[in-house]
Scaffold this motif. Structure first.
Motif, PDB file in Angstrom:
ATOM      1  N   VAL A  36      -7.596   2.280  11.840  1.00 36.10           N
ATOM      2  CA  VAL A  36      -6.288   1.979  11.262  1.00 36.10           C
ATOM      3  C   VAL A  36      -6.246   2.558   9.858  1.00 36.10           C
ATOM      4  N   VAL A  37      -5.278   3.431   9.606  1.00 41.80           N
ATOM      5  CA  VAL A  37      -5.174   4.148   8.333  1.00 41.80           C
ATOM      6  C   VAL A  37      -3.833   3.834   7.683  1.00 41.80           C
ATOM      7  N   THR A  38      -3.846   3.532   6.371  1.00 40.90           N
ATOM      8  CA  THR A  38      -2.598   3.454   5.601  1.00 40.90           C
ATOM      9  C   THR A  38      -2.695   4.383   4.403  1.00 40.90           C
ATOM     10  N   THR A  39      -1.542   4.873   3.960  1.00 41.28           N
ATOM     11  CA  THR A  39      -1.482   5.769   2.806  1.00 41.28           C
ATOM     12  C   THR A  39      -0.064   5.753   2.259  1.00 41.28           C
ATOM     13  N   PRO A  40       0.152   6.046   0.968  1.00 39.76           N
ATOM     14  CA  PRO A  40       1.516   6.029   0.425  1.00 39.76           C
ATOM     15  C   PRO A  40       2.402   7.101   1.066  1.00 39.76           C
ATOM     16  N   ASN A  41       3.681   6.811   1.091  1.00 39.94           N
ATOM     17  CA  ASN A  41       4.688   7.775   1.513  1.00 39.94           C
ATOM     18  C   ASN A  41       5.295   8.387   0.258  1.00 39.94           C
ATOM     19  N   ALA A  42       4.997   9.651   0.007  1.00 39.89           N
ATOM     20  CA  ALA A  42       5.445  10.303  -1.226  1.00 39.89           C
ATOM     21  C   ALA A  42       6.959  10.359  -1.329  1.00 39.89           C
ATOM     22  N   GLU A  43       7.649  10.393  -0.192  1.00 42.75           N
ATOM     23  CA  GLU A  43       9.114  10.484  -0.221  1.00 42.75           C
ATOM     24  C   GLU A  43       9.753   9.237  -0.817  1.00 42.75           C
ATOM     25  N   TYR A  44       9.021   8.126  -0.818  1.00 35.98           N
ATOM     26  CA  TYR A  44       9.561   6.856  -1.311  1.00 35.98           C
ATOM     27  C   TYR A  44       9.437   6.728  -2.834  1.00 35.98           C
ATOM     28  N   ASN A  45       8.627   7.569  -3.440  1.00 38.15           N
ATOM     29  CA  ASN A  45       8.325   7.429  -4.874  1.00 38.15           C
ATOM     30  C   ASN A  45       9.548   7.446  -5.785  1.00 38.15           C
ATOM     31  N   PRO A  46      10.591   8.251  -5.507  1.00 33.77           N
ATOM     32  CA  PRO A  46      11.744   8.267  -6.419  1.00 33.77           C
ATOM     33  C   PRO A  46      12.442   6.909  -6.551  1.00 33.77           C
ATOM     34  N   LEU A  47      12.191   5.984  -5.619  1.00 32.05           N
ATOM     35  CA  LEU A  47      12.835   4.677  -5.689  1.00 32.05           C
ATOM     36  C   LEU A  47      12.156   3.741  -6.676  1.00 32.05           C
ATOM     37  N   TYR A  48      10.991   4.120  -7.196  1.00 36.17           N
ATOM     38  CA  TYR A  48      10.290   3.292  -8.175  1.00 36.17           C
ATOM     39  C   TYR A  48      10.704   3.693  -9.584  1.00 36.17           C
ATOM     40  N   GLU A  49      11.262   2.742 -10.311  1.00 36.02           N
ATOM     41  CA  GLU A  49      11.701   3.008 -11.678  1.00 36.02           C
ATOM     42  C   GLU A  49      10.513   3.323 -12.575  1.00 36.02           C
ATOM     43  N   GLY A  50      10.644   4.375 -13.375  1.00 39.15           N
ATOM     44  CA  GLY A  50       9.609   4.712 -14.349  1.00 39.15           C
ATOM     45  C   GLY A  50       8.425   5.447 -13.772  1.00 39.15           C
ATOM     46  N   LEU A  51       8.445   5.758 -12.472  1.00 37.51           N
ATOM     47  CA  LEU A  51       7.313   6.443 -11.853  1.00 37.51           C
ATOM     48  C   LEU A  51       7.585   7.933 -11.809  1.00 37.51           C
ATOM     49  N   SER A  52       6.699   8.700 -12.407  1.00 42.21           N
ATOM     50  CA  SER A  52       6.768  10.155 -12.323  1.00 42.21           C
ATOM     51  C   SER A  52       5.448  10.645 -11.775  1.00 42.21           C
ATOM     52  N   GLY A  53       5.495  11.552 -10.839  1.00 47.64           N
ATOM     53  CA  GLY A  53       4.274  12.025 -10.206  1.00 47.64           C
ATOM     54  C   GLY A  53       3.791  11.035  -9.160  1.00 47.64           C
ATOM     55  N   MET A  54       2.460  10.926  -9.025  1.00 49.01           N
ATOM     56  CA  MET A  54       1.893  10.063  -7.994  1.00 49.01           C
ATOM     57  C   MET A  54       1.764   8.625  -8.476  1.00 49.01           C
ATOM     58  N   ARG A  55       1.492   7.708  -7.532  1.00 48.44           N
ATOM     59  CA  ARG A  55       1.524   6.281  -7.856  1.00 48.44           C
ATOM     60  C   ARG A  55       0.304   5.816  -8.647  1.00 48.44           C
ATOM     61  N   HIS A  56      -0.764   6.580  -8.621  1.00 51.51           N
ATOM     62  CA  HIS A  56      -1.942   6.199  -9.390  1.00 51.51           C
ATOM     63  C   HIS A  56      -2.662   7.464  -9.827  1.00 51.51           C
ATOM     64  N   PRO A  57      -3.231   7.459 -11.056  1.00 54.68           N
ATOM     65  CA  PRO A  57      -3.866   8.689 -11.555  1.00 54.68           C
ATOM     66  C   PRO A  57      -5.077   9.131 -10.750  1.00 54.68           C
ATOM     67  N   ASP A  58      -5.680   8.228  -9.952  1.00 55.09           N
ATOM     68  CA  ASP A  58      -6.831   8.612  -9.152  1.00 55.09           C
ATOM     69  C   ASP A  58      -6.444   9.201  -7.804  1.00 55.09           C
ATOM     70  N   HIS A  59      -5.159   9.172  -7.459  1.00 53.91           N
ATOM     71  CA  HIS A  59      -4.742   9.772  -6.196  1.00 53.91           C
ATOM     72  C   HIS A  59      -4.868  11.290  -6.270  1.00 53.91           C
ATOM     73  N   ARG A  60      -5.504  11.861  -5.273  1.00 52.39           N
ATOM     74  CA  ARG A  60      -5.658  13.324  -5.220  1.00 52.39           C
ATOM     75  C   ARG A  60      -4.463  13.988  -4.535  1.00 52.39           C
ATOM     76  N   PHE A  61      -3.751  13.233  -3.722  1.00 57.17           N
ATOM     77  CA  PHE A  61      -2.548  13.723  -3.059  1.00 57.17           C
ATOM     78  C   PHE A  61      -1.762  12.516  -2.561  1.00 57.17           C
ATOM     79  N   GLU A  62      -0.501  12.731  -2.279  1.00 55.48           N
ATOM     80  CA  GLU A  62       0.317  11.759  -1.561  1.00 55.48           C
ATOM     81  C   GLU A  62       1.197  12.540  -0.598  1.00 55.48           C
TER      82      GLU A  62
END
Length: 470
Positions: free
Chosen positions: A394-420
């Motif tokens: 069972v695998v989960t991972t962020p959906n990059a397409e959803y990121n624009p809905l987060y206020e104040g978020l630019s780029g990826m959701r965490h600095p340690d993420h190598r990709f989304e």
């Protein structure tokens, strides 16, 4: 302001190597708001103590304030800053001991990576919330806390206690962790920042809080106090912390939902929804033995242990500190022999073969793959799907397409993420892995569905075709 750090590690003078400050010297540093002095009141093989003294210059501090900064009054000059530990001491400590905070020590790297006995003393510390809040913040980090309220006036005991404490922390902690915890928690206890806060404050918080903040039971309180309750910064920090998959609840809403949600509507945190979805998938699969790969400090692992349907549970992580936290969370030291036989924790990297990964009905990779460098992702696929080859993954991972809905978020959701990945990218990856290693795959979404952007988390359930045929 005064702070001392002592150790009884033998030889205790190794503290000088870890701090990159020689015990035989008195060194002065000049931050913009005063003078910081580092010296060693005692230094021998049995015990070594380093003292950091900060002499605040109120005139220089006032002159460094921005033109639009508040408080154009005598309070800029008449205050407790020269005497009581605050964010200014945290800033000075971060600067003076910057290399020690990074955990680097070329001559004693093994020691820098190890927990050692430490005693930290702060004779005067402003603490909004009193001794109770000091214990709440430090005890979950493994410290024994002595917090003694300081009377308003010893001559008039009826006046009661002031908002100041004498704080002493003792514990076996890695020095870099101790310094980073102090850097964050000094201004949190005072609930005040004595310098201008820029947009990089969130990055500073995440860097200093790496490895301990996300797993702290009061992580949201710490975040809000550290950022001075500034809404946009706090929301951004909590969003990024939540993506670590540890103990921080998603205390933020996507901007589009925040405007439309009614006050009495309560939304389950994304982390909780993710845990629910993975837990239910494992139950639906009929798995009896489960391994949580990249288990972190063990919150989901604890849920697996509490589920009678799982007769064998294991957790693996590359971080020894996370595994120590997981062991404390599971109370392994208090388990009966029969219970302990059911649970296993071990250190391992998912890009290297390890026979301990094999033999499970199901494996979980929850918010893990995005932390792997893309060139190393093939090694993880081979180790998990090809060599360990559980009946299901069972695998989960962020959906990059959803990121624009987060206020104040630019780029990826965490600095340690190598990709989304987008939904199409995740689908292409999961289809390829299933085809190469003999699995079928089903994909689902986790979290609130947006018609255009999908759900915040993507989930895939891989089922080995041989197991299905049986």
């Amino acid at each position: 302001m005064l702070l001392t750090v002592s150790t009884t590690h033998r030889p205790a003078t190794d503290l000088g190597y870890l701090l990159h400050k020689h015990p035989d010297r008195v060194q002065e540093f000049a931050p913009s708001f005063g003078t910081a002095t580092v010296l060693y009141p005692e230094a021998n093989d049995e015990r070594c103590t380093v003292a950091l003294m900060l002499d605040v210059d109120p005139v220089r501090l006032a002159r460094s304030r921005g033109r639009n900064a508040p408080d154009f009054s005598l309070a800029q000059y008449v205050n407790d800053r020269p005497y009581a530990a605050s964010s200014l001491l945290g800033v000075a400590m971060a600067d003076v001991f910057s290399t020690a905070r990074s955990g680097r020590c070329r001559s004693r790297q093994e020691l820098a990576d190890s927990a050692i006995p430490l005693e930290i003393a702060i004779p005067v510390l402003p603490c909004r919330g009193g001794a109770e809040i000091a214990r709440r913040l430090f005890e979950p980090l493994g410290w024994s806390v002595v917090a003694e309220p300081i009377a308003l006036d010893d001559g008039f005991p009826e006046w009661g206690d002031s908002r100041y404490l004498r704080l002493t922390l003792t514990g076996v902690v890695r020095l870099a962790d101790a310094l980073n915890q102090l850097h964050v928690l000094l201004p949190v206890l005072d609930e005040s920042k004595h310098y201008w806060q820029g947009p990089d404050e969130v990055d500073k918080l995440l860097r200093s809080g790496e490895g301990w903040l996300a797993g702290h039971p009061d992580a949201e309180l710490i975040t809000r106090r550290y950022l001075g309750r500034r809404g946009a910064l706090t929301r951004a920090a909590l969003t990024r912390l939540a993506e670590l998959g540890d103990d921080v609840e998603d205390a933020v809403e996507p901007a589009a939902e925040e405007e439309t949600r009614q006050p009495d509507e309560r939304r389950a945190p994304l982390k909780a929804q993710r845990h629910d979805a993975v837990h239910q998938a494992l139950l639906d699969l009929g798995a009896r033995s489960v391994i949580d790969l990249g288990c972190g400090p063990g919150q989901f692992l604890a849920r697996l242990v509490r589920t009678p349907a799982f007769s064998r549970v294991a957790g693996a992580d590359v971080s020894t500190r996370s595994l120590q936290q997981a062991a404390r969370r599971l109370h392994l030291d208090r388990m009966s022999e029969r219970q302990a036989e059911r649970v296993q924790l071990f250190q391992g990297a998912l890009t290297y073969e390890d026979e301990r990964y094999a033999g499970f009905d199901a494996a979980v990779l929850m918010e893990v793959i995005e932390h792997v460098d893309p060139p190393r992702l093939g090694a993880l696929e081979r180790v998990v799907f090809g060599v360990a080859a559980p009946g299901a993954v069972v695998v989960t991972t962020p959906n990059a397409e959803y990121n624009p809905l987060y206020e104040g978020l630019s780029g990826m959701r965490h600095p340690d993420h190598r990709f989304e990945w987008s939904r199409a990218e995740f689908a292409a990856w999961s289809d390829r892995v299933a085809d190469v290693y003999g699995y079928t795959v089903e994909r689902r979404g986790v979290g609130d569905l947006d018609e255009e952007h999908g759900t915040p988390t993507q989930l895939a359930i891989f089922t080995r075709t041989e197991a299905t045929d049986d």
